[in-house]
Scaffold this active site. Sequence first.
Site, PDB file in Angstrom:
ATOM      1  N   ASP A   1     136.353  61.754  53.462  1.00 58.55           N
ATOM      2  CA  ASP A   1     135.233  61.244  53.127  1.00 58.55           C
ATOM      3  C   ASP A   1     134.538  61.841  51.984  1.00 58.55           C
ATOM      4  O   ASP A   1     134.765  63.057  51.739  1.00 58.55           O
ATOM      5  CB  ASP A   1     134.284  61.431  54.223  1.00 58.55           C
ATOM      6  CG  ASP A   1     134.745  60.602  55.512  1.00 58.55           C
ATOM      7  OD1 ASP A   1     135.446  59.674  55.462  1.00 58.55           O
ATOM      8  OD2 ASP A   1     134.294  61.155  56.934  1.00 58.55           O
ATOM      9  N   ALA A   2     133.440  61.120  51.231  1.00 57.00           N
ATOM     10  CA  ALA A   2     132.977  61.616  50.288  1.00 57.00           C
ATOM     11  C   ALA A   2     132.245  62.841  50.549  1.00 57.00           C
ATOM     12  O   ALA A   2     132.301  63.939  49.536  1.00 57.00           O
ATOM     13  CB  ALA A   2     131.824  60.745  49.671  1.00 57.00           C
TER      14      ALA A   2
END
Length: 230
Positions: A102-103
């Site tokens: 994920d970011a």
Amino acid sequence: MRLDRYISECTELSRANAKKALHRGDITCDGVVVKNSGFKVDKDCEVHLSGERLYHVSSRYIMLNKPADTVCSNVGEAGYPSVLTLLDLPKAETLQIAGRLDADTTGLTLITNDGQWGHRITSPRKACNKRYRVWLAEPLVETAEAELAEGIQLKTETKPVLPAKLERISDTEVLLTITEGKYHQVKRMFAALGNRVTALHREQVGDIKLDEILKPGEWRELTPEEIGSV
């Protein structure tokens, strides 16, 4: 390998622009100007572009310490840049990321142009271990180890995820090892335990551990031993 392809894979030039460089006489092979784009380059041939030696790497295997606010895709998404922009390499945008983070997740990211090698990491059938360091908003419930080892049921999933191993560092910091890579899986697993992940960092994939000397955003090529461990 054709000379125009060789040039394109070693530089930022497209095949069309590589042919233009050839026609201009910018390319030498073993000291001889070559203008034929179909010229066959062997492994011992020294190729120069405007006097600069080109080096071809047939396969790349890279370890990156992913920083937060970057995405594991070939192009940027939702205002975040791709992790591939951190690689100072020709044609970096053509490489494959073996397993997304994920970011806001940091840590070990493996990047390659060897599709079969990457598949061995990401394929559910291979059951490749991924270890995460997880920080939690609340103290972890006492039954967490047993529940995760049994296989926890996530919302929207039709069956429990595969058993996971939990190592408790403290009530709010743990190491979690899983063999799958479902969407937001680690965050959803702790949500199912009534908790919330506040930070997430991947430390290991299979036998490959994140090099401690790599700062966020830094990378290195994998060693032959690391490549062969997958």
